[in-house]
Motif scaffolding. Sequence first.
Motif, PDB file in Angstrom:
ATOM      1  N   UNK A 169       0.736  -1.336   0.010  1.00  0.00           N
ATOM      2  CA  UNK A 169      -0.085   0.002   0.075  1.00  0.00           C
ATOM      3  C   UNK A 169       0.823   1.205  -0.134  1.00  0.00           C
ATOM      4  N   UNK A 170       1.687   1.206   0.716  1.00  0.00           N
ATOM      5  CA  UNK A 170       2.799   2.258   0.809  1.00  0.00           C
ATOM      6  C   UNK A 170       3.511   2.644  -0.259  1.00  0.00           C
ATOM      7  N   UNK A 171       3.885   1.501  -1.007  1.00  0.00           N
ATOM      8  CA  UNK A 171       4.654   1.786  -2.283  1.00  0.00           C
ATOM      9  C   UNK A 171       3.995   2.211  -3.184  1.00  0.00           C
ATOM     10  N   UNK A 172       2.477   1.837  -3.458  1.00  0.00           N
ATOM     11  CA  UNK A 172       1.738   2.799  -4.500  1.00  0.00           C
ATOM     12  C   UNK A 172       1.287   3.962  -4.191  1.00  0.00           C
ATOM     13  N   UNK A 173       1.353   4.419  -2.898  1.00  0.00           N
ATOM     14  CA  UNK A 173       1.140   5.729  -2.501  1.00  0.00           C
ATOM     15  C   UNK A 173       2.375   6.494  -2.695  1.00  0.00           C
ATOM     16  N   UNK A 174       3.682   6.009  -2.524  1.00  0.00           N
ATOM     17  CA  UNK A 174       4.812   6.713  -2.505  1.00  0.00           C
ATOM     18  C   UNK A 174       5.687   6.265  -3.677  1.00  0.00           C
ATOM     19  N   UNK A 175       5.154   5.944  -4.803  1.00  0.00           N
ATOM     20  CA  UNK A 175       5.891   5.305  -6.005  1.00  0.00           C
ATOM     21  C   UNK A 175       7.179   6.229  -6.300  1.00  0.00           C
ATOM     22  N   UNK A 176       6.708   7.761  -6.086  1.00  0.00           N
ATOM     23  CA  UNK A 176       7.927   8.664  -6.438  1.00  0.00           C
ATOM     24  C   UNK A 176       9.227   8.446  -5.652  1.00  0.00           C
ATOM     25  N   UNK A 177       8.650   8.487  -4.122  1.00  0.00           N
ATOM     26  CA  UNK A 177       9.716   8.386  -3.419  1.00  0.00           C
ATOM     27  C   UNK A 177      10.733   7.057  -3.366  1.00  0.00           C
ATOM     28  N   UNK A 178       9.896   6.001  -3.746  1.00  0.00           N
ATOM     29  CA  UNK A 178      10.412   4.531  -3.903  1.00  0.00           C
ATOM     30  C   UNK A 178      11.257   4.867  -5.248  1.00  0.00           C
ATOM     31  N   UNK A 179      10.954   5.312  -6.189  1.00  0.00           N
ATOM     32  CA  UNK A 179      11.782   5.421  -7.517  1.00  0.00           C
ATOM     33  C   UNK A 179      12.845   6.309  -7.375  1.00  0.00           C
ATOM     34  N   UNK A 180      12.795   7.409  -6.716  1.00  0.00           N
ATOM     35  CA  UNK A 180      13.962   8.224  -6.176  1.00  0.00           C
ATOM     36  C   UNK A 180      15.105   7.419  -5.424  1.00  0.00           C
ATOM     37  N   UNK A 231      15.998  14.919  -8.491  1.00  0.00           N
ATOM     38  CA  UNK A 231      15.730  13.610  -8.085  1.00  0.00           C
ATOM     39  C   UNK A 231      16.168  12.539  -8.783  1.00  0.00           C
ATOM     40  N   UNK A 232      16.596  11.369  -7.761  1.00  0.00           N
ATOM     41  CA  UNK A 232      17.364  10.422  -8.582  1.00  0.00           C
ATOM     42  C   UNK A 232      16.713   9.706  -9.718  1.00  0.00           C
ATOM     43  N   UNK A 233      15.522   9.633  -9.590  1.00  0.00           N
ATOM     44  CA  UNK A 233      14.765   8.934 -10.657  1.00  0.00           C
ATOM     45  C   UNK A 233      15.004   9.471 -12.012  1.00  0.00           C
TER      46      UNK A 233
END
Length: 361
Positions: A169-180, A231-233
């Motif tokens: 759930x967190x991964x879907x909500x914070x996909x930009x943060x995880x991609x960075x 951003x790293x992404x």
Amino acid sequence: MNEWLTSLTEFIQRWDTNVLFITAASFFAWVLWRIVYNRLEILTQKTPFKWDDLILAALKTPISTLIWCWPATISIGYLLQQQMGDELNWLSTLKTILIIGIFIWIMMRLIENIEHYVLSEKKRDETTVQAIAKVARLFFTAIGMLSVMQAFGLSLSGLLTFGGVSGLIVGLAAKDLLSNFFGGMMIYFDRPFKVGDWVRSPDRQIEGTVERIGWRMTIIRTFDKRPLYVPNSVFSNIVVENPSRMLNRRIYETIGVRYDDAAKVETLVDDIKAMLSEHPDIDTRQTLIVNFNGFGPSSLDLMVYTFTKTVNWIRYHEVKQDVLLKIMTIIHQHDADIAYPTQTIKLDPQVASQAEPQILS
């Protein structure tokens, strides 16, 4: 005598006496630790091995804190037990959390000391050292959090199961943060650049020196001293050029001589090529071309294509200036000159003599 012993026993058993005794014992233990620490510090300074200094420095403040805080929890237990009359089971949990916190504190200080020590050596890669330090901090932080949760009686198996579901759930909500985050991991492992490198991207208006590579963004200082927070992404979707890893820098110039010097072009080409072959700052192992390259509007164009040994930007321009000045000297030595834009007007004398003058009114 018996009455005196009885009163003394009652006095010792009073909570304030116990607290004073614990405080005095803590002070004595702290003084003893300081003496031991100073002695160990003298011994470690005499050894050529630096890691013992780093470990001892990491232990200094946390051990002092433990010496004062551990007896303090016992004193709090005496104080509250006298007031409430019940056993305080949560004090044992507090002591466990204190031990966990001191251990994590020591490890964080040790990681920081090792990071500073390794970075002080000029041959170490700053980006790799920082990446390993960040992973180590993240690892011990996670260990500390899990240990604290277990100390509170939480089931780690249930917690991990819950974390798997909530992580989705967190991964879907914070996909930009995880991609960075994963973009930062890609930079650390692929290493397209490191701290201190000059980078630029033809896809974006990004050019400057890398100052810091974080988990979420990379800080690039432009040549006009403006900071860019990228951003790293972004780096997974763009082309990144790293001029800092060039093996040579190129000199590519087109030099025009006058059409009046056409008979001297072949000699000029030979002399310029000989000069470049003997130049101490030109890498003759790389491509070296000096040729008559074409007829310009006002000049005969000579192409000069070669590479310098240096990759330093300032030194490169010094070498390039020296090469161009020597080329100009060679041209002047052959009584030739560098061309500039000119126009030649040819008039037929007969037509010019028959032309009637016009009087402007």
